[in-house]
Write a protein that holds these residues in place. Structure first.
Motif, PDB file in Angstrom:
ATOM      1  N   LEU A 390       0.509  -1.506  -0.219  1.00 49.74           N
ATOM      2  CA  LEU A 390      -0.305   0.426   0.247  1.00 49.74           C
ATOM      3  C   LEU A 390       1.082   0.829   0.142  1.00 49.74           C
ATOM      4  CD1 LEU A 390      -3.119   0.314   0.012  1.00 49.74           C
ATOM      5  CD2 LEU A 390      -2.635   0.998   2.582  1.00 49.74           C
ATOM      6  N   GLN A 391       2.480   1.414   0.776  1.00 50.96           N
ATOM      7  CA  GLN A 391       2.565   2.523   0.516  1.00 50.96           C
ATOM      8  C   GLN A 391       3.732   2.783  -1.002  1.00 50.96           C
ATOM      9  OE1 GLN A 391       3.565   4.694   1.534  1.00 50.96           O
ATOM     10  NE2 GLN A 391       4.582   4.074   3.409  1.00 50.96           N
ATOM     11  N   ARG A 392       3.699   1.598  -1.531  1.00 50.35           N
ATOM     12  CA  ARG A 392       4.022   1.730  -3.078  1.00 50.35           C
ATOM     13  C   ARG A 392       3.492   2.052  -3.378  1.00 50.35           C
ATOM     14  NH1 ARG A 392       6.207  -4.120  -4.555  1.00 50.35           N
ATOM     15  NH2 ARG A 392       5.371  -4.679  -2.349  1.00 50.35           N
ATOM     16  N   ILE A 393       2.054   1.610  -3.317  1.00 48.59           N
ATOM     17  CA  ILE A 393       0.463   2.558  -4.148  1.00 48.59           C
ATOM     18  C   ILE A 393       0.449   4.215  -3.797  1.00 48.59           C
ATOM     19  CG2 ILE A 393      -1.762   1.965  -4.854  1.00 48.59           C
ATOM     20  CD1 ILE A 393      -2.131  -1.153  -4.067  1.00 48.59           C
ATOM     21  N   ALA A 394       0.667   4.250  -2.870  1.00 46.97           N
ATOM     22  CA  ALA A 394       0.793   5.495  -2.695  1.00 46.97           C
ATOM     23  C   ALA A 394       1.366   6.833  -2.779  1.00 46.97           C
ATOM     24  CB  ALA A 394       1.075   6.035  -1.062  1.00 46.97           C
ATOM     25  N   LEU A 395       2.296   5.688  -3.015  1.00 48.20           N
ATOM     26  CA  LEU A 395       4.111   6.575  -3.740  1.00 48.20           C
ATOM     27  C   LEU A 395       3.343   6.548  -5.399  1.00 48.20           C
ATOM     28  CD1 LEU A 395       6.603   7.586  -4.375  1.00 48.20           C
ATOM     29  CD2 LEU A 395       7.821   5.480  -4.436  1.00 48.20           C
ATOM     30  N   LEU A 396       2.762   5.994  -5.976  1.00 53.61           N
ATOM     31  CA  LEU A 396       1.797   5.862  -7.111  1.00 53.61           C
ATOM     32  C   LEU A 396       1.709   7.079  -7.578  1.00 53.61           C
ATOM     33  CD1 LEU A 396       1.509   3.074  -9.764  1.00 53.61           C
ATOM     34  CD2 LEU A 396      -0.060   4.470  -9.320  1.00 53.61           C
ATOM     35  N   ARG A 397       0.602   7.313  -7.032  1.00 55.41           N
ATOM     36  CA  ARG A 397      -1.022   7.715  -6.950  1.00 55.41           C
ATOM     37  C   ARG A 397       0.615   9.156  -7.094  1.00 55.41           C
ATOM     38  NH1 ARG A 397      -4.919   8.019  -2.863  1.00 55.41           N
ATOM     39  NH2 ARG A 397      -4.085   8.207  -1.310  1.00 55.41           N
ATOM     40  N   ALA A 398       1.146   9.470  -5.735  1.00 60.74           N
ATOM     41  CA  ALA A 398       1.754  11.014  -5.857  1.00 60.74           C
ATOM     42  C   ALA A 398       2.857  10.949  -7.041  1.00 60.74           C
ATOM     43  CB  ALA A 398       2.716  10.476  -4.452  1.00 60.74           C
ATOM     44  N   MET A 399       3.025   9.990  -7.684  1.00 62.63           N
ATOM     45  CA  MET A 399       3.669  10.522  -9.097  1.00 62.63           C
ATOM     46  C   MET A 399       2.961  10.625 -10.132  1.00 62.63           C
ATOM     47  SD  MET A 399       6.836   7.643  -8.321  1.00 62.63           S
ATOM     48  CE  MET A 399       7.640   7.930  -9.644  1.00 62.63           C
ATOM     49  N   LEU A 400       1.696  10.439 -10.555  1.00 60.95           N
ATOM     50  CA  LEU A 400       1.475  10.903 -11.276  1.00 60.95           C
ATOM     51  C   LEU A 400       0.593  12.199 -11.381  1.00 60.95           C
ATOM     52  CD1 LEU A 400      -1.903   7.216 -10.619  1.00 60.95           C
ATOM     53  CD2 LEU A 400      -0.270   7.692 -12.503  1.00 60.95           C
ATOM     54  N   LEU A 401       0.561  12.641 -10.371  1.00 60.99           N
ATOM     55  CA  LEU A 401       0.678  14.301  -9.972  1.00 60.99           C
ATOM     56  C   LEU A 401       1.377  15.270 -10.266  1.00 60.99           C
ATOM     57  CD1 LEU A 401      -1.663  14.194  -7.439  1.00 60.99           C
ATOM     58  CD2 LEU A 401      -2.537  14.650  -9.241  1.00 60.99           C
ATOM     59  N   SER A 402       2.685  14.450 -10.585  1.00 64.39           N
ATOM     60  CA  SER A 402       3.726  15.761 -11.049  1.00 64.39           C
ATOM     61  C   SER A 402       4.587  16.433  -9.704  1.00 64.39           C
ATOM     62  CB  SER A 402       4.488  16.475 -11.868  1.00 64.39           C
ATOM     63  OG  SER A 402       4.591  15.450 -13.456  1.00 64.39           O
ATOM     64  N   PRO A 403       4.135  16.357  -8.522  1.00 70.07           N
ATOM     65  CA  PRO A 403       4.504  17.266  -7.611  1.00 70.07           C
ATOM     66  C   PRO A 403       5.503  18.228  -7.443  1.00 70.07           C
ATOM     67  CG  PRO A 403       4.992  15.143  -6.203  1.00 70.07           C
ATOM     68  CD  PRO A 403       4.758  14.645  -7.516  1.00 70.07           C
ATOM     69  N   LYS A 404       5.774  18.992  -6.982  1.00 74.36           N
ATOM     70  CA  LYS A 404       6.363  20.201  -6.685  1.00 74.36           C
ATOM     71  C   LYS A 404       7.239  20.537  -5.704  1.00 74.36           C
ATOM     72  CE  LYS A 404       7.588  21.444 -11.289  1.00 74.36           C
ATOM     73  NZ  LYS A 404       8.191  20.432 -11.823  1.00 74.36           N
ATOM     74  N   LEU A 405       6.637  19.865  -4.547  1.00 71.25           N
ATOM     75  CA  LEU A 405       6.536  19.810  -3.540  1.00 71.25           C
ATOM     76  C   LEU A 405       5.826  17.999  -2.485  1.00 71.25           C
ATOM     77  CD1 LEU A 405       8.023  20.273  -0.328  1.00 71.25           C
ATOM     78  CD2 LEU A 405       5.942  21.753   0.512  1.00 71.25           C
ATOM     79  N   LEU A 406       6.520  17.218  -1.847  1.00 74.62           N
ATOM     80  CA  LEU A 406       6.465  16.245  -1.667  1.00 74.62           C
ATOM     81  C   LEU A 406       7.010  16.049  -0.629  1.00 74.62           C
ATOM     82  CD1 LEU A 406       5.182  13.703  -2.358  1.00 74.62           C
ATOM     83  CD2 LEU A 406       6.968  12.571  -2.848  1.00 74.62           C
ATOM     84  N   VAL A 407       6.541  15.721   0.613  1.00 68.85           N
ATOM     85  CA  VAL A 407       6.564  15.199   2.346  1.00 68.85           C
ATOM     86  C   VAL A 407       6.834  14.258   1.936  1.00 68.85           C
ATOM     87  CG1 VAL A 407       6.682  15.552   4.262  1.00 68.85           C
ATOM     88  CG2 VAL A 407       5.849  17.543   3.250  1.00 68.85           C
ATOM     89  N   ALA A 408       7.083  13.196   2.698  1.00 64.37           N
ATOM     90  CA  ALA A 408       7.440  11.925   2.011  1.00 64.37           C
ATOM     91  C   ALA A 408       7.625  11.000   4.059  1.00 64.37           C
ATOM     92  CB  ALA A 408       8.785  11.266   1.280  1.00 64.37           C
ATOM     93  N   ASP A 409       6.840  11.505   4.569  1.00 59.77           N
ATOM     94  CA  ASP A 409       6.455  10.893   5.875  1.00 59.77           C
ATOM     95  C   ASP A 409       7.250   9.233   6.174  1.00 59.77           C
ATOM     96  OD1 ASP A 409       6.390  10.841   8.882  1.00 59.77           O
ATOM     97  OD2 ASP A 409       4.724  12.009   8.645  1.00 59.77           O
ATOM     98  N   GLU A 410       8.045   8.825   7.408  1.00 60.91           N
ATOM     99  CA  GLU A 410       8.549   7.401   7.051  1.00 60.91           C
ATOM    100  C   GLU A 410       8.211   6.234   6.002  1.00 60.91           C
ATOM    101  OE1 GLU A 410      10.539   6.283   9.015  1.00 60.91           O
ATOM    102  OE2 GLU A 410      10.018   7.657  10.980  1.00 60.91           O
TER     103      GLU A 410
END
Length: 463
Positions: A390-410
């Motif tokens: 699920l953590q990797r799927i959360a990363l996939l979802r974030a990468m889809l949106l091409s973020p300019k600021l990403l806070v990766a909490d643990e």
């Protein structure tokens, strides 16, 4: 009876897929047994099979005996609490969101141990004190950090004094001191009982000692004395798992960062009247990776939320040097289940993001392989995949949106060392290529030193 749990030829499947292959093991009194392996290897499925809480769409064969007697699923459920207990991988799924911390633990003493209300309250207070949770007795779970919630769930799970403890990733999200404390408590409780621990943390396996089983893709690769297996592993996978600790990583290139993204000046933040940090100043540049290090509860997640605009600072200022869209300020949550609806499939949730932001659906498929995910996995709901998946799927979802600021909490607290190294490399490389400012929160100082442009030690800014 020395054999507390005896499993023979356990096999767990989903449709035509075999998730756990003919596993047999014995848990003996006073001898810890650790299942070590990567996320998605079937470790947690084994725990749920023993407890009798497997999802109804999974099929299970083989026998499970408790104290020498083969027990059916309904019969094993009668052991819950007083004889057999499980510390779940996700604390938020086992805690009542509207019940204060001491009450959560006291309820176990009352309902399972039969204590009076005053006795239960005193026992709960003592249990929380042993785990360093005295200051959170009157707080709700959502007011706690991830590490605190993990310790609270542990307190409630072990309050009834069950002789057999199944601990599913009991130390994820904890700093080293708290991890070592939990391991010591677990070991102490096995003197007259049994401990089956499921983990991807090699250091935890070393500290627990006893017997160890190394699993991958639902199969046992090797087993034996923990001291021998961890010092001289025979399987290539176990060797790679041990060698993948961050202390063995090569430093990642930091790149050449130039454009400032956000400037923080004399920032301070309070929670519940307590100052977490003050006089904090730094500049985050596009493509830069800044690490946040500190003990659980020191304000790392709070700082991330403040940068994202989810909290107003108590003092100081946050000045954006570039205009970016709201959906390009994103967070990878420490507790991934809290950021996914369990009412529909993961594929539907991802396609909702694609549709809302008018993205190319093909981008989902393009990210599956680098993240070691499959289309089949996306057909499940969030509660039917492992925490690491699920953590990797959360990363996939974030990468889809091409973020300019990403806070990766643990972001790697639920991942085995091999997968953690792959994900951190992908996360950092993507941030630098896309010129995304990355705030990386971790209890692992070695990891931060290997990948970050700089590391902020938040304790240095405590009141």
């Amino acid at each position: 009876m020395n054999e507390l749990i005896a499993i023979k030829n356990l096999q767990i499947g989903s449709g035509n897929d075999i998730l756990v292959h003919h596993l047999s093991l014995t848990l003996k009194r006073g001898e810890p047994l650790t299942i070590l392996g990567e996320t998605g290897s079937g470790k947690s499925l084994l725990a749920h099979a023993i407890m009798g809480t497997l999802s109804s769409d999974l099929n299970c064969t083989g026998t499970i005996a408790l104290n020498g007697e083969v027990k059916s699923t309904p019969e094993r459920r009668q052991y819950w609490g007083h004889s057999l207990t499980m510390l779940p991988q996700e604390p938020w799924q086992s805690l009542d969101p509207i019940m204060k911390s001491r009450e959560q633990v006291a309820e176990v003493y009352k309902e399972v141990q039969g204590h009076s209300a005053p006795q239960a309250s005193r026992a709960a207070q003592a249990q929380l004190s042993r785990l360093g949770l005295t200051d959170v007795e009157h707080k709700l779970p959502l007011q706690l950090s991830g590490g605190m919630a993990q310790r609270l769930a542990f307190a409630a799970a072990t309050a009834a004094g069950a002789g057999i403890i199944i601990a599913d990733e009991p130390t994820k999200g904890l700093d080293n001191h708290q991890r070592n404390s939990i391991v010591s408590i677990l070991k102490a409780q096995t003197q007259d009982g049994g401990l089956l621990t499921i983990t991807h943390d090699v250091e935890v396996a070393k500290q627990l000692g006893g017997k160890i089983i190394v699993m991958r893709h639902g199969q046992v690769l090797e087993q034996g004395e923990a001291s021998h297996v961890l010092s001289a592993p025979s399987s290539d996978y176990a060797k790679a798992l041990i060698a993948a600790a961050p202390c063995h990583w090569s430093p990642m290139p930091t790149g050449n960062v130039k454009q400032p993204l956000v400037e923080v000046k004399a920032l301070a933040q309070q929670r519940n009247g307590v100052t977490l940090f003050k006089n904090l100043s730094f500049t985050l540049h596009c493509g830069e990776v800044i690490g946040l290090f500190g003990d659980s509860g020191c304000g790392k997640s709070t700082l991330g939320d403040t940068l994202l605009g989810l909290l107003q600072p108590s003092a100081g200022s946050i000045n954006w040097q570039q205009q970016i869209k709201r959906h390009q300020k994103l967070k990878l949550y420490q507790d991934p289940p809290s950021s996914f609806s369990a009412a529909t499939s993961l594929a539907t949730l991802l396609h909702d993001v694609v549709r809302l932001h008018k993205l190319d659906p093909a981008e989902i498929s393009a990210l599956l392989s680098p993240l070691n995910l499959t289309d089949e996995l996306l057909c499940r709901c969030s509660h039917d995949v492992s925490g690491g998946e699920l953590q990797r799927i959360a990363l996939l979802r974030a990468m889809l949106l091409s973020p300019k600021l990403l806070v990766a909490d643990e972001p790697t607290s639920r991942l085995d060392p091999i997968t953690a190294q792959q994900i951190i490399t992908l996360l950092v490389d993507n941030a630098r290529q896309q010129q995304c400012g990355l705030i990386l929160i971790s209890h692992d100082e070695a990891l931060l030193k290997k990948v970050c442009n700089k590391v902020i030690y938040l304790q240095d800014y405590a009141s």
